[in-house]
Design an enzyme around this catalytic site. Sequence first.
Site, mmCIF file in Angstrom:
data_model
loop_
_atom_site.group_PDB
_atom_site.id
_atom_site.type_symbol
_atom_site.label_atom_id
_atom_site.label_comp_id
_atom_site.label_asym_id
_atom_site.label_seq_id
_atom_site.Cartn_x
_atom_site.Cartn_y
_atom_site.Cartn_z
ATOM 1 N N ASP A 1 54.243 85.625 23.395
ATOM 2 C CA ASP A 1 53.691 85.449 22.506
ATOM 3 C C ASP A 1 54.590 85.238 21.482
ATOM 4 N N TYR B 1 44.616 74.225 9.412
ATOM 5 C CA TYR B 1 45.390 74.207 10.225
ATOM 6 C C TYR B 1 46.790 73.274 9.746
ATOM 7 N N SER B 2 46.555 72.267 8.850
ATOM 8 C CA SER B 2 47.579 71.584 8.423
ATOM 9 C C SER B 2 48.313 72.587 7.123
ATOM 10 N N TYR C 1 32.001 61.785 14.155
ATOM 11 C CA TYR C 1 31.773 62.542 12.830
ATOM 12 C C TYR C 1 31.586 61.721 11.826
ATOM 13 N N LYS D 1 52.374 81.628 25.486
ATOM 14 C CA LYS D 1 51.348 82.892 25.708
ATOM 15 C C LYS D 1 50.333 82.570 26.723
ATOM 16 N N LEU D 2 50.191 81.069 26.911
ATOM 17 C CA LEU D 2 49.020 80.660 27.792
ATOM 18 C C LEU D 2 47.707 81.210 27.041
ATOM 19 N N LYS E 1 50.657 74.672 9.143
ATOM 20 C CA LYS E 1 51.841 73.862 9.716
ATOM 21 C C LYS E 1 52.726 73.397 8.742
ATOM 22 N N ASP F 1 29.453 65.541 9.574
ATOM 23 C CA ASP F 1 31.084 65.371 9.415
ATOM 24 C C ASP F 1 31.652 66.813 9.246
ATOM 25 N N LYS G 1 39.910 67.513 21.900
ATOM 26 C CA LYS G 1 40.317 66.633 20.931
ATOM 27 C C LYS G 1 39.732 65.112 21.185
ATOM 28 N N THR H 1 53.409 67.921 12.134
ATOM 29 C CA THR H 1 52.469 66.836 12.022
ATOM 30 C C THR H 1 52.282 66.051 10.680
ATOM 31 N N ASP H 2 51.786 64.902 11.081
ATOM 32 C CA ASP H 2 51.487 64.190 9.703
ATOM 33 C C ASP H 2 50.415 64.842 8.899
ATOM 34 N N GLU H 3 49.679 65.784 9.417
ATOM 35 C CA GLU H 3 48.697 66.213 8.573
ATOM 36 C C GLU H 3 49.146 67.117 7.254
HETATM 37 P P1 NAD Z 1 48.171 72.518 22.270
HETATM 38 O O1 NAD Z 1 47.094 73.243 21.515
HETATM 39 O O2 NAD Z 1 47.907 71.758 23.311
HETATM 40 O O3 NAD Z 1 49.384 73.258 22.985
HETATM 41 C C1 NAD Z 1 49.717 74.399 22.227
HETATM 42 C C2 NAD Z 1 50.679 75.487 23.222
HETATM 43 O O4 NAD Z 1 51.047 76.653 22.408
HETATM 44 C C3 NAD Z 1 49.655 75.922 24.391
HETATM 45 O O5 NAD Z 1 50.311 76.205 25.587
HETATM 46 C C4 NAD Z 1 49.536 77.537 23.986
HETATM 47 O O6 NAD Z 1 49.237 78.484 25.150
HETATM 48 C C5 NAD Z 1 50.667 77.764 23.168
HETATM 49 N N1 NAD Z 1 50.589 78.865 22.299
HETATM 50 C C6 NAD Z 1 49.800 79.131 21.251
HETATM 51 N N2 NAD Z 1 49.945 80.107 20.612
HETATM 52 C C7 NAD Z 1 50.975 80.754 21.081
HETATM 53 C C8 NAD Z 1 51.821 82.126 20.805
HETATM 54 N N3 NAD Z 1 51.179 82.731 19.879
HETATM 55 N N4 NAD Z 1 52.792 82.276 21.431
HETATM 56 C C9 NAD Z 1 53.212 81.469 22.375
HETATM 57 N N5 NAD Z 1 52.536 80.398 22.804
HETATM 58 C C10 NAD Z 1 51.613 79.927 22.203
HETATM 59 O O7 NAD Z 1 49.007 71.809 21.159
HETATM 60 P P2 NAD Z 1 49.752 70.185 21.311
HETATM 61 O O8 NAD Z 1 48.797 69.131 20.760
HETATM 62 O O9 NAD Z 1 50.490 69.896 22.514
HETATM 63 O O10 NAD Z 1 50.664 70.279 19.809
HETATM 64 C C11 NAD Z 1 52.023 70.767 20.258
HETATM 65 C C12 NAD Z 1 52.827 70.851 18.837
HETATM 66 O O11 NAD Z 1 52.729 69.743 18.401
HETATM 67 C C13 NAD Z 1 52.057 71.765 17.624
HETATM 68 O O12 NAD Z 1 53.027 72.636 17.136
HETATM 69 C C14 NAD Z 1 51.302 70.761 16.959
HETATM 70 O O13 NAD Z 1 50.916 71.194 15.640
HETATM 71 C C15 NAD Z 1 52.109 69.524 17.070
HETATM 72 N N6 NAD Z 1 51.617 68.016 17.136
HETATM 73 C C16 NAD Z 1 50.414 67.995 17.640
HETATM 74 C C17 NAD Z 1 50.031 66.708 17.613
HETATM 75 C C18 NAD Z 1 48.718 66.026 18.447
HETATM 76 O O14 NAD Z 1 48.144 65.055 18.327
HETATM 77 N N7 NAD Z 1 48.434 66.970 19.699
HETATM 78 C C19 NAD Z 1 50.420 65.757 16.712
HETATM 79 C C20 NAD Z 1 51.501 66.046 15.959
HETATM 80 C C21 NAD Z 1 52.046 67.395 15.925
HETATM 81 O O1 TDX Z 2 34.090 65.105 18.507
HETATM 82 C C1 TDX Z 2 34.849 64.565 17.650
HETATM 83 N N1 TDX Z 2 34.426 63.657 16.825
HETATM 84 C C2 TDX Z 2 35.203 62.991 16.034
HETATM 85 O O2 TDX Z 2 34.636 62.142 15.422
HETATM 86 C C3 TDX Z 2 36.221 65.188 17.545
HETATM 87 C C4 TDX Z 2 36.678 66.318 18.292
HETATM 88 C C5 TDX Z 2 36.909 64.464 16.545
HETATM 89 N N2 TDX Z 2 36.477 63.640 15.765
HETATM 90 C C6 TDX Z 2 37.367 62.762 14.815
HETATM 91 C C7 TDX Z 2 37.980 63.612 13.831
HETATM 92 C C8 TDX Z 2 39.347 62.985 13.497
HETATM 93 O O3 TDX Z 2 39.228 61.992 12.344
HETATM 94 O O4 TDX Z 2 38.453 61.920 15.403
HETATM 95 C C9 TDX Z 2 39.428 62.067 14.786
HETATM 96 C C10 TDX Z 2 40.588 62.851 15.650
HETATM 97 O O5 TDX Z 2 40.221 64.379 15.858
HETATM 98 P P1 TDX Z 2 41.033 65.257 16.556
HETATM 99 O O6 TDX Z 2 41.164 64.888 17.911
HETATM 100 O O7 TDX Z 2 40.491 66.872 16.480
HETATM 101 O O8 TDX Z 2 42.438 65.113 15.773
HETATM 102 P P2 TDX Z 2 43.055 65.465 14.395
HETATM 103 O O9 TDX Z 2 42.124 66.229 13.803
HETATM 104 O O10 TDX Z 2 43.242 64.018 13.792
HETATM 105 O O11 TDX Z 2 44.341 66.175 14.680
HETATM 106 C C11 TDX Z 2 45.383 65.802 15.753
HETATM 107 O O12 TDX Z 2 46.288 65.154 15.298
HETATM 108 C C12 TDX Z 2 47.176 65.910 14.455
HETATM 109 C C13 TDX Z 2 45.891 67.161 16.342
HETATM 110 O O13 TDX Z 2 44.614 67.799 17.012
HETATM 111 C C14 TDX Z 2 46.560 68.055 15.575
HETATM 112 O O14 TDX Z 2 47.184 69.058 16.299
HETATM 113 C C15 TDX Z 2 47.838 67.139 15.213
HETATM 114 O O15 TDX Z 2 48.506 67.720 14.236
#
Ligand code: NAD
Ligand code: TDX
Length: 354
Positions: A58, A159-160, A216, A33-34, A163, A291, A198, A133-135
Site C-alpha cells: 500500500d 476524485y479530481s 447519464y 496494493k491489488l 488528484k 445524471d 468505466k 488527469t485532465d479532470e
Molecule cells: P485503475 O483504477 O485501473 O488502477 C489503479 C491501480 O492502483 C490498481 O491496480 C490498484 O490496485 C492500485 N492502487 C490503488 N490504491 C493503491 C494503494 N493505496 N497502494 C498501492 N496501489 C494502489 O486506474 P487507471 O485508470 O489505470 O489510472 C491510473 C492512473 O492514471 C491514476 O492515477 C489516474 O488518476 C490516472 N489517469 C487515469 C485516466 C483514465 O482514463 N483511466 C486518465 C488520466 C489519468
Molecule cells: O454508466 C455510465 N454512463 C455514463 O454516461 C458511466 C460509468 C459513465 N458515463 C459517463 C460519465 C462521463 O461523462 O461517461 C463519461 C465517462 O465516464 P467514466 O468512464 O466514469 O470516466 P470519467 O468520469 O470521464 O473519468 C475518467 O477519465 C479521467 C477516468 O475514470 C478517470 O480516472 C480519469 O482521470
Amino acid sequence: MNILVTGGAGFIGSAVIRHLIADTRHEAVNLDKLTYAANPASLAAVAGSPRYRFEQADICDAEALKRIFAQHRPDAVMHLAAESHVDRSVDAPEDFIATNIVGTFRLLTAARAYYESLPEDKRKLFRFHHVSTDEVFGALGPHDAPFCETTPYDPSSPYSASKASADHLVRAWGHTYGLPVLVTNCTNNYGPCQFPEKLIPLVILRALEGAPLPVYGDGSNRRDWLYVEDHARALATVLEKGRPGETYCIGGGTERSNLEIVEAICAILDGMIGKLPNGEGRRSLIRFVKDRPGHDFRYAMAAAKMGAELGWKAEETLETGLPKTVAWYFANRSWWEPLKARYGGERLGLMGKP
Ligand code: NAD
Ligand code: TDX
C-alpha cells in the site's frame, strides 16, 4: 533504468509495464496494493520476464515503501496508483483521500529520503513522474479552448480534487526539496484491461449481453479519448526525455459526446456479431438515466507541447482504437468473466443503472 511503477496492476499501469518490458530495455518493479481495480491477468505477458518484479504493498505504508526503495534501488518512479473512478468518489470519498493524497505524500517522503541518499551521478538521473488527469482543470463549456499546461486548477469531484491535491504536493516536493519531478495530465483512456465500471468497457460488456446501456443525463457530456497504449508510450517518453519540473498535457484530440461513443460501440458490435435476437440493433438498449452529481460537461486537451518538445503523437484514432477494444473484450472473456462472479454484475458501474 530500473523503474518503480505504482499501480502497475491497474488499467494504465499494466499497459505501461507491458510497454516497458516488450518495447524497451528498462526493468519494472510493480508496487500495487491489488485493490478491486487491479487484475494480475493484465500482466500475464510480462509475469515471466526477468526484467519484471512485483511487490504487493500500500502506498500509505511508509515502512513498506522504505523497504521497497532500499531493496530495489530504482532509478525512477512512475506513480500511477490511485483510486480512479469518479462515481465511487461521489459515493465514498474516504479511500480517495487516503490513497490519492496521503499515499502520494508517503510515496514522496520515501522517494525523497531515498533520492537524498543517492550518489551525485545517480541523483542527476533520478525522476519522480506523477501521472495525473485532465479532470484537475474542471469542466469546459461547449466553446472553450482545450486545457493546456497553463490552465488554472478547478477540480469539481472528490476524485479530481484528490488528484489536484496530489499534483500540488508533487510540485511542492520539486520546489521545496529539489526532487526532480515530472507531472503529466492526460485525458480519458480506453483500451484493453480497463475495469468494466468505466463507460467504454461497461457499455461493451452490457451490449454483449443485451443488457440496458445507462447513459447519464442526456448523453451530451463530452470527453477526449486516448488509446491506452498511446498513453503508455507518452509516459515512457516523458520519463526518458521530459525536463524535471515540467508538466506535460497528453490527449488524443478525439472529442466525442458520451452518446456518440455508446452508439459507436453498438454499431461495432452489431456488425461484429449480428443484431439482437429480436432483430433490433443494440442502440435500442440505450437508456437515459439519472445524471452523475456535479457531472463535468466537457474535457478536451491541447497536447501540442508533447509533440513539439518530445515528438510524441497519438497513433490510434477512435475509428481504429474502438473496434480493437470491442474485439479485445469479445476475445478475452477470461479476463472479465471472473470479475462478474467476484463483484456481482450490478457492481460493474455503480450509479444510475436502469
Ligand atoms: P485503475 O483504477 O485501473 O488502477 C489503479 C491501480 O492502483 C490498481 O491496480 C490498484 O490496485 C492500485 N492502487 C490503488 N490504491 C493503491 C494503494 N493505496 N497502494 C498501492 N496501489 C494502489 O486506474 P487507471 O485508470 O489505470 O489510472 C491510473 C492512473 O492514471 C491514476 O492515477 C489516474 O488518476 C490516472 N489517469 C487515469 C485516466 C483514465 O482514463 N483511466 C486518465 C488520466 C489519468
Ligand atoms: O454508466 C455510465 N454512463 C455514463 O454516461 C458511466 C460509468 C459513465 N458515463 C459517463 C460519465 C462521463 O461523462 O461517461 C463519461 C465517462 O465516464 P467514466 O468512464 O466514469 O470516466 P470519467 O468520469 O470521464 O473519468 C475518467 O477519465 C479521467 C477516468 O475514470 C478517470 O480516472 C480519469 O482521470
